[in-house]
Design an enzyme around this catalytic site. Structure first.
Site, mmCIF file in Angstrom:
data_model
loop_
_atom_site.group_PDB
_atom_site.id
_atom_site.type_symbol
_atom_site.label_atom_id
_atom_site.label_comp_id
_atom_site.label_asym_id
_atom_site.label_seq_id
_atom_site.Cartn_x
_atom_site.Cartn_y
_atom_site.Cartn_z
ATOM 1 N N LEU A 39 0.810 -1.222 0.000
ATOM 2 C CA LEU A 39 0.000 0.000 0.000
ATOM 3 C C LEU A 39 0.841 1.269 0.000
ATOM 4 O O LEU A 39 0.400 2.312 -0.469
ATOM 5 C CB LEU A 39 -0.927 0.024 1.224
ATOM 6 C CG LEU A 39 -1.966 -1.096 1.314
ATOM 7 C CD1 LEU A 39 -2.693 -1.012 2.639
ATOM 8 C CD2 LEU A 39 -2.949 -0.990 0.162
ATOM 9 N N GLY A 40 2.022 1.210 0.581
ATOM 10 C CA GLY A 40 2.838 2.414 0.664
ATOM 11 C C GLY A 40 4.161 2.127 1.323
ATOM 12 O O GLY A 40 4.404 1.036 1.853
ATOM 13 N N PHE A 49 9.998 4.039 7.971
ATOM 14 C CA PHE A 49 10.163 2.895 8.860
ATOM 15 C C PHE A 49 9.915 1.564 8.179
ATOM 16 O O PHE A 49 10.044 0.516 8.776
ATOM 17 C CB PHE A 49 9.203 3.009 10.049
ATOM 18 C CG PHE A 49 9.537 4.154 10.965
ATOM 19 C CD1 PHE A 49 10.840 4.559 11.151
ATOM 20 C CD2 PHE A 49 8.532 4.835 11.631
ATOM 21 C CE1 PHE A 49 11.148 5.613 11.986
ATOM 22 C CE2 PHE A 49 8.832 5.892 12.469
ATOM 23 C CZ PHE A 49 10.142 6.286 12.649
ATOM 24 N N LYS A 88 1.838 -2.946 9.000
ATOM 25 C CA LYS A 88 3.026 -2.103 8.910
ATOM 26 C C LYS A 88 4.229 -2.977 9.273
ATOM 27 O O LYS A 88 4.370 -3.434 10.410
ATOM 28 C CB LYS A 88 2.900 -0.932 9.872
ATOM 29 C CG LYS A 88 4.058 0.048 9.851
ATOM 30 C CD LYS A 88 3.746 1.201 10.803
ATOM 31 C CE LYS A 88 4.860 2.224 10.843
ATOM 32 N NZ LYS A 88 4.544 3.321 11.781
ATOM 33 N N ASP A 106 3.174 14.835 14.741
ATOM 34 C CA ASP A 106 3.370 14.756 13.292
ATOM 35 C C ASP A 106 2.032 14.724 12.562
ATOM 36 O O ASP A 106 1.822 13.911 11.669
ATOM 37 C CB ASP A 106 4.208 13.535 12.924
ATOM 38 C CG ASP A 106 4.810 13.654 11.527
ATOM 39 O OD1 ASP A 106 5.029 14.789 11.072
ATOM 40 O OD2 ASP A 106 5.042 12.622 10.886
#
Length: 826
Positions: free
Chosen positions: A496-497, A501, A518, A615
């Site tokens: 997805l991306g 990290f 992730k 952030d």
């Protein structure tokens, strides 16, 4: 009232399905099964063209009448499932109402159908003194003149089955039955009618109904010091959201009538609770003040009855405290031989811990026999918890089945007797161990000291701490193989991306649920510190405007975080795309802004852990299928001491352009740092442009400077996205949001509003906004807003090398592997 009786619609020649409502009857046919199935549509309505005076007060009285009729209709013992009654309305006319359901549906479905019709009244016919709502399964009508045959009603109508405490089956029911309302005014200080506290109280109470979430819970604050007002509202968990909004609105009005001038008060409505105070109340369990109500009828063989009841309440207590649903509640029934089934319902406010919830409910259970020994129905009301049982159904079972989720297991395989035996064994073991420790403690201390000198520890203190913390959330841990299979071995097709990290993958678990995984890079800077952050912080955060962490996996050097999958991806993919942003009308953009604001308010104030995100930016806001915004990426988040206005850090991390000046330049961090980022985000959403390369003709300039220039020149419309200009967007609302954005990006942190104040500014058009001061301007022409900015006073060599390499490409700024990743749908 228009005469719908003379109309014979719908006339449906050749149609296999049709329905006709006559003035005095209904006929319906279909080729599909319709017997016993509640039908809400198609529906129709008619209304009187004359309006009533003081509409809010009129409908408040009407709702009381309709609510009382609803149970009487649903549980009427007559074969004709109906009820009718009247209620005086002072200084105007009496209100007459009539409700009826088809005889083939259940009492619960009847009540639900009538409730939907009652909610429709103000949608279709607000202000009218007479309305009828027509559905296939139910009929509702009210007028301020008599319209039904009262003598026939008295002949046919039979008392309903008792569904609420205080009703006696042997007595004829009275019309109308009032909704239970009780209040406690704590007399811990008072305010005057023209005081700031009064103004804040009125403002925050008016904000409850429109802002209470779909889980039926709301808490917020407004004001400072002695003028600060804290409010908590909770609806009973078996209500539909629309019901909840209506009941808390009524309760918010009524609490001011019950406790005028008091700085602390609580009101228990039949279906909700509203509480306000000038003292801190969020996250603090409150046992008092408390109240109770009971049924006047007693049960046979009381000891045996309460023995069965205690078994039921004990089982519900853990389910309530550890329920995985955001609605912290449980409901169940238990047969009681030779009498009636026992129905029980328990609920806690969402802001307290499971332990406090269990303690509060336990106190309430102990109170039952003290206040109401022998009663077959009791409710115990406390600020932090609600307990009720009856021997007749009283809650919406279908809604309970829909919402209720299994509780988190807290002690699998143990029952109360086993626990008591374990306690005795534990005490014996402890005594023996203490005796041994006393004898060996000196020798052990000497041995440990020598061992530390000679042996290097196999684990660092940080790793030990991490393992201990992770063990506390073992229930969230996934097997690595499960995640690997779900992502097809982390295939590129599921990617997805990518961020600083690691990568994010889409996965499908064996049960069909979609997740976002992730996968942290093995050599990324996040490994320990940020991984611990995301697991231990995010796992404790539950809010509809935050991305939900479902679990994690650790195997060797692999670190995986498993999040809910958010199908529409990140906000920046919409607002910065010339084609996609055309799909974001003002309503959607305003909804996104409000969602981010509520998410930040939860982080800053309403969660148990008060957190600064550090952030917040467009790529860290994800959008679900209904364009609800969800804040993501907590790797840089930090816990914050609410007693300190700010703290300093020697490690500044975040994204240039979104960082507050005091944080970027001096490392000073506070909740106002996130407020600044929020303000930048608001201006980006309105303009459709990135903060660091705002398009203004042939020139590229800083977004804040451009907005400030146009604001001072009286031309704020110049910075509005052209996709909004060509639509019918409300310019006044957009300009008000620009004003709020400018208040958030003021250079001095003290001048910026809190997120609680921002919420009130967004939801109330009557609040006068202060004049903003000039925002900070940055020379940002050489920066890309996607590049994370990292400053670290004691940089490692590897980080410095990366910074230098990046600097050669971009002339200023730095890129660090510990910066925040930009992740897409998950």
């Amino acid at each position: 009232m228009e005469n719908i009786g003379n109309q014979t619609w719908p006339k449906c020649p050749g149609q296999k399905q049709a329905i006709l409502w006559h003035e005095f009857c209904m006929v319906r046919y279909s080729d599909e099964a319709i017997f016993g199935n509640v039908a809400y549509s198609p529906f129709d309505w008619g209304n009187n063209i004359e309006n009533v005076p003081d509409q809010d007060k009129f409908y408040q009285e009407l709702n009381i009448l309709l609510d009382s009729l609803r149970n009487q209709t649903a549980y009427n013992r007559s074969p004709k499932k109906f009820a009718a009654a009247s209620r005086p309305y002072p200084d105007y006319r009496t209100i007459y109402a009539f409700e009826q359901c088809t005889a083939d549906i259940t009492p619960q479905d009847c009540g639900s159908c009538l409730n939907q019709s009652a909610l429709e009244i103000r949608q279709c016919c607000d202000g009218s003194r007479g309305v009828r709502i027509l559905r296939p399964s139910c009929y509702l009508r009210f007028e301020t003149d008599p319209f039904y045959n009262e003598s026939m009603v008295e002949t046919v109508l039979q008392p309903p089955i008792s569904t609420a405490p205080g009703k006696d089956d042997n007595k004829k029911s009275q019309f109308p039955t009032p909704i239970y309302i009780q209040s406690k005014c704590q007399n811990n200080g008072s305010y005057t009618s023209n005081s700031t506290y009064k103004k804040n109280l009125d403002t925050i109470l008016s904000s409850i109904s429109p802002n209470i979430d779909t889980n039926g819970f709301y808490n917020a604050s407004i004001g400072e010091k002695s003028d600060r007002v804290n409010v908590i509202a909770m609806c009973r968990a078996d209500l539909q959201p629309s019901q909840c909004h209506r009941y808390v609105r009524d309760a918010s009005i009524e609490i001011l009538n019950k406790c005028p001038g008091q700085k602390q008060a609580i009101l228990w409505h039949e279906f909700c609770m509203v509480r306000y105070s000038d003292e801190a109340i969020f996250g603090n369990v409150a046992y008092s003040p408390f109240d109770w109500g009971n049924n006047s009828e007693n049960v046979p063989d009381q000891d045996k009855f309460y023995q069965e009841l205690n078994i039921l309440l004990d089982s519900l207590r853990n389910q309530t405290a550890y329920n995985r649903s955001p609605k912290k509640f449980a409901a169940a029934s238990r047969p009681y031989p030779d009498y009636r089934t026992i129905y029980a319902f328990e609920q806690c406010t969402a802001d307290i811990t499971p332990q406090d919830c269990g303690s509060c409910l336990n106190q309430s259970a102990l109170e039952i026999r003290q206040c109401c020994d022998g009663s077959r129905g009791v409710k115990i009301l406390r600020p932090s918890c609600y307990l009720r049982f009856e021997t007749d159904p009283f809650y919406n079972e279908s809604m309970v089945e829909t919402v209720l989720q299994p509780p988190i297991s807290t002690a699998p395989g143990k029952d109360d007797n086993t626990t008591r035996n374990d306690d005795k064994t534990t005490r014996t073991i402890v005594i023996v161990i203490v005796l041994i420790v006393i004898c060996l403690i000196l020798a052990l201390c000497i041995g440990i000291f020598v061992k530390i000198k000679k042996t290097r520890k196999s684990k660092t203190e940080e790793n030990i701490e991490r393992d201990i913390e992770i063990s506390t959330i073992e229930s969230m841990q996934y097997n690595f193989s499960t995640i690997r299979d779900a992502t097809d071995d982390f295939s590129d097709a599921n990617k997805l991306g990518q961020g600083g990290f690691g990568f994010v993958y889409k996965g499908t678990l064996s049960n069909g649920n979609e997740v976002a995984v992730k996968r942290l890079s093995r050599n990324s800077g996040q490994g320990d510190t940020e991984f611990k952050n995301e697991v231990l912080l995010v796992a404790k955060l539950q809010h509809r405007n935050l991305v939900r962490l479902l679990g994690f996996s650790v195997e060797g050097s692999e670190r995986l975080l498993v999040y809910e999958f958010v199908c529409n991806g990140s906000l920046d993919r919409f607002i910065f795309d010339p084609i996609k942003r055309a799909h974001l009308d003002w309503e959607k953009r305003y909804k996104i802004i409000g969602g981010v604001a509520r998410g930040l308010l939860y982080l800053h104030q309403d969660s148990r852990l008060q957190i600064i995100h550090r952030d917040l930016k467009a790529s860290n806001v994800l959008l679900d299928g209904e364009m609800n915004s969800k804040i993501s990426d907590f790797g840089l988040a930090r816990l914050f001491d609410p007693d300190k206005t700010q703290r300093s850090t020697n490690r500044v991390v975040g994204t240039y352009g979104y960082m507050a000046p005091e944080y970027a330049m001096r490392g000073q961090i506070s909740f106002k740092s996130d407020v600044f980022s929020f303000g930048v985000l608001v201006l980006e959403i309105i303009s459709g442009q990135k903060t660091n390369n705002f398009g203004n003709g042939e020139n590229l300039e800083d977004l804040l400077s451009c907005v400030w220039k146009n604001w001072n020149q009286g031309t704020p419309a110049n910075i509005i996205d052209s996709a909004l200009k060509v639509s019918s967007s409300p310019l006044r609302d957009i300009v008000r949001c620009i004003h709020i954005g400018l208040l958030c990006v003021q250079e001095m942190a003290a001048d910026r509003p809190t997120m609680a104040s921002v919420i009130l500014m967004l939801t109330s058009s009557t609040i006068t906004l202060p004049i903003p001061s000039q925002p900070p301007f940055f020379n940002t022409t050489t920066f890309d807003s996607k590049i994370p900015y990292v400053y670290e006073s004691n940089s490692r060599t590897s980080d410095t090398t990366k910074s230098s390499k990046h600097k050669s490409d971009n002339s200023e700024g730095s890129l660090n592997s510990a910066s925040m990743s930009e992740l897409y749908p998950r």
